[in-house]
Design an enzyme around this catalytic site. Structure first.
Site, PDB file in Angstrom:
ATOM      1  N   ALA A  83       0.880  -1.182   0.000  1.00 15.92           N
ATOM      2  CA  ALA A  83       0.000   0.000   0.000  1.00 15.92           C
ATOM      3  C   ALA A  83       0.913   1.227   0.000  1.00 15.92           C
ATOM      4  CB  ALA A  83      -0.909  -0.022   1.222  1.00 15.92           C
ATOM      5  N   ALA A  84       1.413   1.576  -1.186  1.00 15.72           N
ATOM      6  CA  ALA A  84       2.626   2.406  -1.247  1.00 15.72           C
ATOM      7  C   ALA A  84       2.413   3.905  -1.421  1.00 15.72           C
ATOM      8  CB  ALA A  84       3.529   1.900  -2.364  1.00 15.72           C
ATOM      9  N   GLY A 138       6.266   7.425   0.709  1.00  8.33           N
ATOM     10  CA  GLY A 138       7.225   7.700   1.789  1.00  8.33           C
ATOM     11  C   GLY A 138       8.001   6.447   2.189  1.00  8.33           C
ATOM     12  N   LYS A 139       7.271   5.392   2.504  1.00 10.23           N
ATOM     13  CA  LYS A 139       7.950   4.198   3.024  1.00 10.23           C
ATOM     14  C   LYS A 139       8.656   3.441   1.896  1.00 10.23           C
ATOM     15  CE  LYS A 139       5.145   4.079   7.155  1.00 10.23           C
ATOM     16  NZ  LYS A 139       3.954   4.911   7.013  1.00 10.23           N
ATOM     17  N   ARG A 180      -4.079   7.438  -7.288  1.00 11.40           N
ATOM     18  CA  ARG A 180      -2.930   7.772  -6.429  1.00 11.40           C
ATOM     19  C   ARG A 180      -1.602   7.315  -7.026  1.00 11.40           C
ATOM     20  NH1 ARG A 180      -3.941   8.935  -0.996  1.00 11.40           N
ATOM     21  NH2 ARG A 180      -2.275   7.624  -0.221  1.00 11.40           N
ATOM     22  N   CYS A 221      -1.390   4.462  11.125  1.00 10.25           N
ATOM     23  CA  CYS A 221      -1.148   5.739  11.814  1.00 10.25           C
ATOM     24  C   CYS A 221      -2.372   6.052  12.674  1.00 10.25           C
ATOM     25  CB  CYS A 221      -0.840   6.849  10.818  1.00 10.25           C
ATOM     26  SG  CYS A 221      -2.107   7.118   9.586  1.00 10.25           S
TER      27      CYS A 221
END
Ligand code: SAM
Length: 479
Positions: free
Chosen positions: A123-124, A128-129, A152, A245
């Site tokens: 789920a990119a 960021g990750k 996205r 988060c």
């Protein structure tokens, strides 16, 4: 003075914390809930992570115009003190860092991808990750960045292009489909799950507005489904990082407990990072023998300098190995490759993709990652680095190439007069990023525009003018 007061009076008030959320946290945390609530109404932190594929954290610190404070759990992460806007600096356009809140940096650090591995970020977007994973493996692992939402994928691609990694693949698939197609294949899988976002309350009004207990429970159902697909993708002996988060135990410890109860072939691993809080076994009803949910990690904004985050690291102890997947790469047409080689020799004095296989899509040429992956039956948005496109007789370099070339190619371009290298405070950089042409004599043809030797895009010089080739979609508003 009076005018200033009036302007302040009309400024929008920050939204209040949802009463249902406050009640829930009080039930979980007792009197500590007051400190959490106070921290969630404080201004958010600005964080960044240095792109160690381009420069070291020490080198970045030596150049930076901002006051930085280190993040305890990530050697390359920093909090930017004061009211700085790092995303507007030319260093950002050159991909020297990613603007990322500090708590999010725990996840890739704990997953710790290694050179030579196959790594999947399930789920990119916005990336960021995924960029963190690529940097930690020194661009020597194959990082596959998946995003389910087509809308996205553009932002994900753009952020990955700016990062400049060569061994990346961007795909747009449902986790369930990937679990069937690539079962047991990956050394490391990251699932940064869609969640209710309680940890983002001071950064995202949308998270505040959409909060409800129903939404949170809906997220938990979805997370249980996605983690099952994520697990199927891990090879025996491989690792899976699960993160959110949000604070809600239903989306965190309870997802992990339910998962472990149904997957005896996985075990929870201890995450040892400095400055973090532990997972909360006391927030889970069922007790699993041999499982201590305190091995997982939480970041609380009232206890650490970061937003809210949860992460658990799981290892697959058993399972069928993946079937060998041969990648069928159809080599690019020789005419295209020859045009690229001529362009590279004339511009850099060397071929930055010399050791890579190349594929073509129409007249566009791509350098494929060094590690093979069979992508048949998978929607691929980008395979490796887009080098450029042949237009008639002319090879036109892509924006992604400017961001991916290493120091040797940039130095080569400089030596051959194909780089306009500007100081960070040179006002021409801002003009370039707005789309203006620049006046600068030099060698005719394609020219890298750079800040202190780090390229941020292309221009095309004719006479004493460098025409602007910065992508229109990335240009800053004209001032
Ligand atoms: N990892 C990203 C980063 O560090 O920039 C942030 C990921 S965000 C927390 C969660 C992502 O999950 C979103 O991009 C969202 O579109 C995606 N998503 C939503 N529903 C999903 C599903 N059912 N399966 C997989 N991903 C989903």
């Amino acid at each position: 003075m009076a005018r200033h007061k009036t302007a302040r009076a009309s400024a929008p008030q920050p939204l209040a914390l949802p009463p249902g959320f406050v009640e829930r946290m009080r039930a979980l945390l007792g009197s500590e809930a007051d400190a959490l609530a106070a921290s969630l109404t404080a201004p958010p932190l600005t964080g960044l992570r240095v792109n160690t594929l381009k420069l070291s954290a020490a080198d970045f610190q030596a150049r930076t115009p901002w006051q930085l404070e280190g993040v305890p759990w990530c050697a390359d992460g920093f909090i930017v003190e004061g009211a700085a806007a790092p995303g507007r600096h030319p260093y950002h356009a050159a991909g020297l860092f990613y603007v990322q809140e500090p708590a999010a940096l725990t996840v890739a650090e704990a997953l710790a991808p290694q050179p030579g591995e196959l790594v999947l970020d399930l789920a990119a977007a916005p990336g960021g990750k995924a960029t963190h994973l690529a940097a930690l493996a020194d661009d020597q692992a194959l990082v596959v960045a998946n995003e389910i939402e087509r809308s996205r994928v553009g932002a994900l691609l753009s952020n990955l292009e700016r990062w400049g990694a060569w061994n990346m693949v961007v795909i747009n698939e449902e986790p369930r489909h990937l679990a069937e197609r690539w079962a047991g294949l990956f050394d490391r899988v990251l699932l940064d799950a869609p969640c209710s976002g309680e940890g983002m309350f001071r950064k995202s009004e949308a998270a505040l507005r959409h909060w409800s207990e129903d939404n949170l429970r809906g997220c938990a159902v979805r997370q249980r489904q996605i983690i099952a697909s994520a697990a199927a993708l891990v090879r025996p002996g491989g690792r899976l990082a699960y993160s959110t988060c949000t604070f809600a135990p239903e989306e965190n410890e309870q997802v992990i407990a339910t998962f472990l109860a149904a997957h005896p072939d996985f075990e929870l691993r201890h995450v040892a990072l400095p400055g973090v809080s532990r997972g909360r076994p006391d927030w889970v009803r069922e007790v699993l023998p041999g499982v201590d949910l305190a091995e997982a990690v939480r970041i609380w904004p009232h206890l650490a300098r970061g937003e809210g985050h949860f992460m658990a690291l799981l290892q697959r102890t058993d399972g069928p190995p993946a079937r060998l997947q041969r990648a069928a790469v159809r080599p690019a047409d020789r005419r295209l490759v020859a045009a690229w080689r001529d362009f590279a020799a004339a511009t850099f004095g060397l071929d930055p993709a010399a050791d890579r296989a190349m594929i073509a899509e129409g007249e566009a040429l791509y350098a494929v990652p060094a590690m093979a992956l069979n992508t048949e039956g998978v929607r691929v948005a980008r395979l490796g680095v887009w080098l450029g496109t042949l237009s008639g007789e002319r090879f036109e370099p892509s924006h992604s190439l400017a961001l991916a070339v290493g120091r040797d190619a940039a130095d080569g371009a400089d030596a051959l007069g194909h780089m306009l290298n500007l100081a960070a405070d040179d006002p021409r950089l801002d003009r370039y990023l707005q789309g203006h042409p620049l006046a600068a004599p030099g060698a005719p043809g394609w020219t890298l525009i750079a800040v202190e030797g780090f390229a941020l895009g292309w221009g095309r010089r004719s006479g004493d003018t460098v025409k602007n080739a910065y992508p229109k979609g990335l240009r800053r508003p004209l001032r």
